[in-house]
Structures are given as C-alpha cells and as structure tokens.
Motif scaffolding. Structure first.
Motif, PDB file in Angstrom:
ATOM      1  N   VAL A  44     -57.381   0.286  34.240  1.00  0.00           N
ATOM      2  CA  VAL A  44     -57.578  -0.829  35.170  1.00  0.00           C
ATOM      3  C   VAL A  44     -58.960  -1.448  34.948  1.00  0.00           C
ATOM      4  O   VAL A  44     -59.116  -2.668  34.898  1.00  0.00           O
ATOM      5  CB  VAL A  44     -57.430  -0.337  36.635  1.00  0.00           C
ATOM      6  N   ARG A  46     -59.589   3.634  37.854  1.00  0.00           N
ATOM      7  CA  ARG A  46     -58.721   4.044  36.744  1.00  0.00           C
ATOM      8  C   ARG A  46     -59.187   3.380  35.447  1.00  0.00           C
ATOM      9  O   ARG A  46     -59.468   2.178  35.422  1.00  0.00           O
ATOM     10  CB  ARG A  46     -57.274   3.677  37.039  1.00  0.00           C
ATOM     11  N   ASP A  74     -55.856   3.311  42.510  1.00  0.00           N
ATOM     12  CA  ASP A  74     -56.446   2.566  41.406  1.00  0.00           C
ATOM     13  C   ASP A  74     -57.961   2.610  41.518  1.00  0.00           C
ATOM     14  O   ASP A  74     -58.653   2.635  40.505  1.00  0.00           O
ATOM     15  CB  ASP A  74     -55.950   1.121  41.425  1.00  0.00           C
ATOM     16  N   SER A 116     -51.631   0.119  36.475  1.00  0.00           N
ATOM     17  CA  SER A 116     -52.103   1.236  35.661  1.00  0.00           C
ATOM     18  C   SER A 116     -50.955   2.059  35.080  1.00  0.00           C
ATOM     19  O   SER A 116     -49.920   2.242  35.716  1.00  0.00           O
ATOM     20  CB  SER A 116     -52.992   2.155  36.504  1.00  0.00           C
TER      21      SER A 116
END
Ligand code: MGD
Ligand code: MGD
Ligand code: SF4
Ligand code: MO
Length: 900
Positions: free
Chosen positions: A116, A113, A545, A132
C-alpha cells in the motif's frame, strides 16, 4: 422518602458473607482478592509515585478505581472507597487492570502495509483504490514503519478521494463503548458532520441497542430511569438474560447484600442455572426462583401480566394507565385473551428446562406481593415519596435477540401495568456492558442518531448540532438521506457487495461481530482499513492497511458514563509509550485534514489546539459537549454554570462528586450530583427547560403488546438459516422476512432436536441437534486485555463449553475431551466442561439438557485461516438481526458436536 445510606463497613461485611459462604462453586478462586484489596489505605504520592482516579476500564457498572503509577508506569489499581458505586470493592478484573497495559504493546511509528505504501509513493500516488495483496496476515514482513504524520496524511487523502468519488456513506466507522465520551462525540462529528456518512456503528450494536430502541419506543428517551441506589429500596429484583454475578459483580453483591438484610425475593430468568441463581439461593432458597427460559421471555412476561390481571387485580394501576399511558387497552386485552400460563406452554422450553403454569403463577404472586409493599408505603403520597416495588434488570442474554426490542418493551409493559415505574425503588434497569457504552448512546455514535438522544431526522436538532459542530447543515442532511440498513451487520454486507470502501476501527474488534468467515472477514478483505489499536497481535491488525498505535485507559484524559447515567472521570496516570496517541487526538487530526481536503473550514470545525504537552485538552471538548447539550434531554449546562459561578472546572466537579448523573441542567442540579431518577416530575420544576413527564411527544408511556407465536417456526427459521450458509443471500435484501421472524418472536437457528440421544459420530452430516450460546465468563473482559493479564489468564486459560452430564453421556463425550462445535457457518474448538464437577475451569454454571454454552472472551483470532483460529467463536454465529435494534442473537445457535 426513606434514604438508605450505604454503609461501607457493613457492605464489606455483607460482601464478605456473600463471597465466603456463597462461593460454593467458587466465583472467587482461592483467596478473596476483592476483600484483600478493599481496605487498602491511601498511599502518599511521591515524586516517583502518582495516583489518578478513574472509572474501571471494564464493565458498565463503573466502579471507582484509583490508578497507581510508579516511575511513569501504571502498576496497580486500588478500589476507590469514596465512590458511591462500589464503596471500596472491585472484582478481579478491575483489580488486575494494570497487568495487560504493557504486554504485546505497540509503540513508535505507524504501521503501513508495504504494498500500500509502495503504491502511494508512485507518481500521482498510483492507484488510490489499491487493495493490498497481503491482507489476512499481520506479520512484520508485510509492514513498513512510517512516521505518524505521513501515515495520517496518506489516510486522509485516500479517505477524501473515496468520499468524493463514492459519497461519504461509502466510509464506515466501527467505534466503541470503551472510548472516552469526548472521543466518541468527535467521531460522530467527523463521520456525519464532515463526511456526511451514516455508516457509523459501534460494538454497542452487538450489546444493548435493544435497550436503546426499547426505551425510546416506550418512554421516548434512551434513559435508564433509575439509579443503583434504588437497589437498596426495592422489594424484589428480577434478572432477565443477565448473569449479574459474573458480568456485573458489584451490582450482584449489592443486591445480594440487600437480600441478606431485607430478605427480598429474587428471580433469575435464564436457561442456565448460573452463579447468580446459586448466590441468591444460598442466602434464602425459599424466595429465590430460577426460571429456565430459552427465548420464551415475551410469552412469560405476558403470562405474568395475565395472572396479575386475573388474580391480583389490586396491583394493577388503572389510574396510572389511564393518565400516563397509551396502548394499555390492546395490551391488557391481548394478554388476557392469549397469554394464560397454559396458553404459552409451547414457548416455555423443552426437556428439563420447562416453565410450568405453577411456576409462572408463583412468580406473578411474588411480583404482586412486592408491588403491594410499595403501594402500602406510598398511599396518599407524591410519586417521589413512597418507594419500593419491583426492579427488572436485564443483560445481553435478553437484548441479543432478533426480537430484542420487543423483549425490552415487554418488560416496560409489565412494570407500567403495575405502576412500578417513575418511583424510587422500582423500574426497568438495562445493565450496560462496556464501561462507556452509555457514552456511545449519549453521543449518538450510531446510524441515524445525533448526540443527546435525538435522531438525525429531527430537523431542529439537526440545525442545532450543525451550529454547534460548525459544519454545513447539508452534510447532516446528506447523512440522514444515506442509508445503512442492517446497521453493523449491514455495514459488513454492504462492504462485501462493494458499497462500503473504507473502514475505521477505533477501540473495537471486528471479531465481536457474527459470521466471521462468511461475512466479516471476507468484507474486510475488500475495504481500506484504518485501525487504531494498542496491541501488536490484535486480530484487527490482520486486516489493517494502516495501524496507528494508541494510548489507552490510564494514559488519556476524559470521561466514561456508567449504567446509572453517572459521568465519571477517567484521569491520566502515566504517559503512553512513545508514539502512542490518544484515540481522541487521532480523530481530530484526521478529521481536520479530511475536512480541509473536502474544502471545509477545518479550523472552525476543530478549533482546538494542542497543549504544551503535545496533546489536545479533553476538557475543552467536554465543555463543548456540555454547551451543545443545552435544552436537550441530556442537558449538562449546569456544569458550565457551576464553573462560571464557583470557578470550579467541570472535570474538578466530576472528580469531587465522584461522578454526576445526567441530566444536570442547572447550577443546583449539577451541585447535587445530577439527576438520580428520571420521570419523577421534578423535571417540570426546572425553569425554562423543556421537560415533561415521559419524553414521548405526548408525554405518555407507549405500551405495545408484543407477540410470540411458534406456529410457523420451522418454515420461517429454515429461511433464516440460509444467511451465511448459502452464497449470495444477504439479510439487507430480506427485511420483510426478518420482520416476520421478529413479530413471531423466533430464533435465528433451530436445532434438529430429533437427532439428539445418539453418539456424536452417528449424527448425520448437515444435522445440528443442540442449542449453543456464547456469552461472558467472570474472569475475563471481552477478548483483549484480560486475555493478556497473567492473573485472569491463569484462572481461566482455555476455551471450554458447558455441557449437561446426560447430553455428554449420550454423545459419548467425557469431561475434558477436546470437541469441535460446528454450525452451518463455521466451527471452533473447546474443552468439554461436563457439569459443575468438571475439572475444566471454571465449572460454575449448569446448562439445561440440549443447550451448550461457551464464553466468547477466549476467542483467539490471530490468523485469517479459519482452521488456525481454533477459538474464534464468532465463526459460528448467525448474522440475522432485529429490524429495529439491529442486534443479533449470539445465544440461540444450532450446533453439532464432534470429538477432535
Ligand atoms: N466478566 C465479564 N463481565 C462483563 C463482560 C465480560 O466480557 N466479562 N462484558 C460486559 C459486557 S460488554 C456485557 S454486554 C455484559 C454481559 O453480561 P450478561 O448479560 O450477563 O452476559 P451473558 O453471559 O452473555 O448473558 C447472560 C445470560 O443470558 C442467558 N440467556 C441466553 N439466552 C437467553 C434467553 O433466551 N432468555 C433469557 N432470559 N436468558 C438467556 C445466558 O444463559 C446467560 O447466562 O457483561 C459486561 N461484564
Ligand atoms: N459471540 C459473541 N460475540 C459477542 C458477544 C457475545 O456475547 N457473544 N457480546 C457482544 C458484546 S455485548 C460486546 S459489548 C462486544 C464487545 O466487543 P469489543 O468491545 O469490540 O471487544 P474487545 O475485545 O474489547 O475489543 C477491543 C479492541 O480494542 C483494542 N484496544 C484496547 N484498548 C484500546 C485503546 O485504548 N485504544 C484503541 N484504539 N484500541 C484499544 C483491543 O486490542 C481490541 O482489539 O462484543 C459482542 N460480541
Ligand atoms: S469489571 Fe465491573 S464490577 Fe468489576 S471492578 Fe470493573 S466496573 Fe467494577
Ligand atoms: Mo456488551
């Protein structure tokens, strides 16, 4: 003992008979793909063409299949005619298993992500617990592509940080009965041995842990005691909550073939009249019985025992009870006092699905007759000389109950009472669902478990595993002292409460869990999620993520274990797309790095090196499993002895024999293909192996009278229905309530039956008049692969709900109408499939009045917005679980119908 050798030609002929004349409502749409494919002659391998043998990637029957690859790509499947499970037959799913492998496939670098990744790249890695802002979407714009090594590095650091700060138990892993056994073994090592976490669960929890805990409670070991070969020796087969014809077609065909030849009686206990019932009736209507029970199974089984004790005294095996069981006195007294067919009538159904005292007596009579056949054959002989009697098979319509473990115990009780146990041709046979669910059970990849059928709390086994895993024993003690109440559901509730900080998802989808909108998805918004996946648009990716593209079945090496304990080879036929790594390799890589960050000797724990081709050698891990299994219930050291003496590798042995059934504790046992049946006294003959008769501490079957009592049903169920409806009510805080519901044999929901009989728009708000069940359909396997296969997708393309003709009429719903099924927790949409004459495919099964049924296979869940996930059935299901097995009931929900 009589050996009935399966003759393939005859079996094919029999199956042709079954598939053609029984097709009726047509399980085989159009042609008979199984039979066309069956006689295929082996093709020669050429430079561009390669074949590999494997266990089918789908159901737990575990058919042998031959993967055919061309120019480095998997192109088709051919049934393995030398495999003793399927003798050259496969069902439509297995035959089309090549189709979805390259559809929507991810490849290349990992996905991380964007926010992230940006946070991680700040000085000192910024906020290590950053959550996130873009979760709930898997759109390309929210991700960056990061080389595997770097994404893996970030993951390892974050997990190590969380484990240090919040304990290892704050890290969860949701694993899979579809991963290879070698991968499952390493996952458990990683979670318990490295992290000291007890929060390791698997989709097996949704499937058949009731069988696991039921087997443990009664026989002392999670061991299906019999083999498929016993089918052809049985005098009667019963199915509980098991639509074998759709879910385990090859097993259905074997039973149907045996019925055709030996005219054995069959009983199907299922609220729906399914293709399984129809198939048997088409062979012989006179000895095929359908028992339309909804939830009353415990009472039904107890009532059969009651009738046997009263009217068929000759089939009660008092000698066996006295010598080999405990609890029989309470059981026989209990069923005699309170479970006559008349006494259980309040649990035998509602309108049009009632089970009369006459029907119960008829089934008991059939059961007694079949038992007599076995008794006649085995008079004066050793246990393993006679054969026959009754096999009871069950599926998830039976395991998925908030009293699932009690359901299973009740089956074992009845079989034990009549000595239909520990002999060929009879016994309790749990049919597992996933291709390697048995591997998950074998390797103990569940809360509180260790590999080889032992609990974490067994001190000597814990020491034994710590030694074999090369991990500090204190890590396993830490895991043991860490709690994960509620198992898979509890893991999500704990995440929602902030107690679980990170989650690995490996070859399992979160949409297999209940109560998506109020529990699972909100929980996953809060955790750091590491996903190993193959498809770009898998629902898991919405909440990931980090996504690591994985290699899949056909591209990896390893073994699967089928329902009859057969360890089958799964060979690699082709290279995965670039960047996709075997799941097992990714477990090793992350395990190594995290162990290192936690200050452990990582190279000792994971001593394996990559081979020249860049992958780890799965067989090395398999050998480690065999070595560690020594002296246990599931001993496989015989394979290592064969390697030592004959020079044949374990994988070659598995290939040549087309599978070995565990245990195989000696050279001879391994050479003979392992152990067909358990508890057959032969185990006492294995020198220096601690095998007794049954695997309980005292070597006896532990019978336990399980009760069912509807007298307080409404009050108790009302409280159960608050979970997922009222805010802030967690099951893990209300275990005594769950226990009470379990002990009374109740359901998670109860419909407002008084509101039936009116058109859908007249049903008052907040009322849910109908039962709803969610299960499987023949053409699809779960939610990912067959949904991406053009053939199976064409056969059953859209979500439907089976509805009784009269219910539809009263509701004002016409065949093909689009409806919404609403429960207290959410809704999904489906086409109304009214009766078996419906034009909506597949129109195969009849539901009783008041009961609706949808497949969960067609779940589409590619958005976080409940309104956009029109087919996400687990938005509606209840999270209430069995306090011992952890299973939830996907089949007894209360719903209302709305026309869209
Ligand atoms: N085609 C296909 N085959 C599969 C799968 C698949 O996705 N598709 N998945 C595999 C997996 S993982 C599994 S676990 C198995 C599942 O295989 P099955 O266990 O056969 O699956 P279901 O259809 O969910 O449930 C079986 C039956 O239980 C009945 N039932 C519901 N409530 C009750 C009850 O209270 N008592 C009784 N006695 N019966 C009840 C339902 O009406 C249903 O017909 O299938 C495996 N095989
Ligand atoms: N409502 C309802 N829910 C149910 C059930 C029910 O009857 N009703 N049945 C329950 C049962 S019995 C079971 S067994 C579970 C099954 O639940 P799961 O086994 O979790 O279901 P799948 O749809 O097979 O999900 C597998 C996931 O792994 C991904 N995948 C496929 N191949 C690979 C691979 O090689 N590697 C990796 N890393 N990922 C891969 C797929 O894209 C998908 O996201 O569902 C349970 N849920
Ligand atoms: S899905 Fe099951 S029955 Fe069908 S081919 Fe595969 S293993 Fe065999
Ligand atoms: Mo399953």
């Amino acid at each position: 003992m009589k050996r009935i050798k399966m003759n393939r030609r005859d079996f094919l002929k029999g199956s042709a008979f079954i598939t053609s004349t029984v097709a009726g409502s047509s399980l085989m749409v159009g042609a008979n793909p199984e039979l066309e494919a069956a006689p295929a002659t082996p093709e020669k391998a050429t430079a561009s063409r390669k074949t590999a043998i494997a266990q089918c990637p789908y159901c737990g029957v575990g058919c042998g299949t031959i993967i055919q690859a061309e120019n480095g790509k998997i192109v088709s499947m051919r049934p393995d005619k030398d495999h003793p499970t399927n003798y050259g037959l496969q069902c439509i799913k297995g035959l089309t298993a090549a189709e979805p492998i390259y559809v929507d496939r991810m490849e290349g670098d990992a996905y991380v992500r964007k926010d992230v990744w940006a946070e991680w790249n700040k000085p000192n890695h910024g906020d290590m617990e950053y959550i996130s802002k873009t979760k709930g979407s898997f759109d390309e714009e929210h991700f960056v592509r990061v080389p595997y090594k770097e994404a893996s590095d970030m993951t390892a650091h974050k997990i190590a940080h969380l484990a240090k700060k919040y304990t290892g138990n704050s890290i969860a892993l949701y694993g899979s009965g579809q991963l290879t056994m070698e991968g499952q073994y390493l996952e458990n090592l990683f979670m318990k041995g490295v992290l000291g976490s007890n929060t390791i669960e698997a989709n097996a929890r949704m499937c058949m842990t009731s069988a696991v805990t039921g087997y443990f409670a009664t026989l002392g070991s999670d061991t299906p005691p019999l083999a498929y070969e016993d089918i052809e020796l049985a005098d009667m087969v019963m199915h509980f909550g098991h639509n074998a014809r759709e879910a385990h077609p090859i097993i259905f065909w074997r039973i149907a073939d045996h019925k055709r030849k030996a005219d054995i009686p069959t009983v199907v206990v299922d609220p729906r009249y399914t293709g399984t019932s129809k198939g048997y009736e088409d062979i012989n209507k006179d000895n095929s019985v359908h028992v339309p029970i909804l939830n009353g199974d415990i009472s039904f089984l107890n009532a059969i025992a009651h009738v046997l004790l009263k009217d068929h005294k000759d089939v009660i095996d008092w000698d066996f009870l006295k010598a080999h069981t405990t609890g029989w006195k309470e059981y026989t007294d209990g069923v005699l006092n309170n479970y006559s067919p008349e006494q259980v009538q309040d649990r035998m159904g509602g309108p049009n699905h009632d089970v009369s005292p006459e029907l119960i007596r008829r089934v008991a009579g059939m059961f007694a007759d079949a038992t007599r056949k076995r008794l006649a054959r085995s008079k004066g002989k050793q246990a393993d000389e006679g054969y026959g009697g009754v096999i009871i098979m069950w599926g998830i319509g039976y395991n998925q109950h908030i009293h699932g473990q009690h359901n299973v115990i009740s089956i074992v009780n009845l079989l034990t009472l009549t000595g239909n146990l520990a002999k060929p041709g009879c016994g309790p046979f749990s049919m597992t669902g996933q291709p390697n669910a048995m591997g998950e059970r074998f390797t103990g990849g569940l809360t509180d478990r260790l590999p080889f059928n032992q609990p974490l709390k067994n001190t000597s086994h814990r020491k034994h595993m710590a030694r074999h895993w090369n991990v500090p024993e204190e890590n396993l003690i830490k895991a043991m002292n860490s709690e994960n109440p509620g198992f898979a559901v509890g893991m999500m509730e704990r995440a929602l409460k902030g107690d679980v900080k990170a989650m690995f998802l490996v070859y399992a989808t979160h949409i297999d869990l209940p109560d998506q909108h109020k529990l699972v998805r909100p929980a996953m918004m809060k955790t750091f999620n590491v996903v190993q996946e193959i498809y770009r648009h898998a629902p898991n990716n919405l909440y990931a993520d980090v996504i690591f593209p994985a290699a899949t079945w056909g591209e990896v090496d390893g073994v699967y274990i089928s329902s009859e304990r057969r360890i089958n080879r799964v060979e690699k036929a082709a290279e995965a797309p670039p960047g996709c790594l075997p799941d097992m390799d990714m477990v090793i890589d992350k395990g190594k790095e995290i162990a290192h960050l936690l200050g452990m000797d990582a190279d000792k724990i994971f001593p394996w090196q990559r081979k020249e081709d860049g992958f780890y050698d799965a067989q090395e891990i398999f050998r480690a499993v065999c070595a560690a299994s020594e002296g246990t219930d599931t001993d496989l050291t015989g394979l290592l002895e064969v390697e030592k003496i004959d020079g044949k590798t374990p994988y070659q042995q598995l290939r040549d024999l087309r599978g070995i059934q565990w245990p195989a504790p000696s050279y001879e046992a391994a050479k003979a293909g392992g152990t067909k049946r358990r508890y057959m006294l032969q185990e006492g003959k294995w020198a220096n192996k601690p095998y007794g008769y049954f695997r309980t501490q005292d070597g006896k079957v532990h019978m336990k009278l399980c009760l069912q009592d509807y007298s307080q049903r409404e009050e108790i169920t009302k409280k159960l229905m608050e979970f997922g409806d009222k805010e802030g009510v967690y099951t893990i805080d209300n275990i005594p309530l769950l226990k009470q519901a379990r002990d009374m044999g109740l359901t998670p929901d109860l419909p407002d039956e008084a509101e039936r009989g009116q058109t859908w728009d007249k049903v008052p708000a907040g009322k849910y008049p109908y039962w709803l069940g969610l299960g499987v359909v023949y053409e699809h396997f779960h939610t990912a692969k067959s949904n991406r296969s053009p053939t199976t997708r064409r056969l059953v393309p859209e979500m439907y709900v089976e509805m009784h003709v009269e219910d539809a009429k009263e509701l004002g719903i016409k065949d093909g109408d689009k409806v919404r099924l609403v429960t207290r927790r959410g809704f999904y949409e489906a086409k109304a499939q009214v009766g078996v004459k419906s034009l909506v495919k597949p129109a195969r099964n009849s539901v009783p009045r008041g009961y609706m049924f949808s497949p969960w296979n067609l779940s589409v869940a590619d958005s976080a917005d409940p309104k956009k996930n029109k087919w996400l059935v687990n938005g509606v299901s209840s999270r209430v679980w069995d306090i011992v097995s952890g299973q939830v009931d996907f089949k007894k929900l209360a719903c209302r119908i709305e026309k869209v």
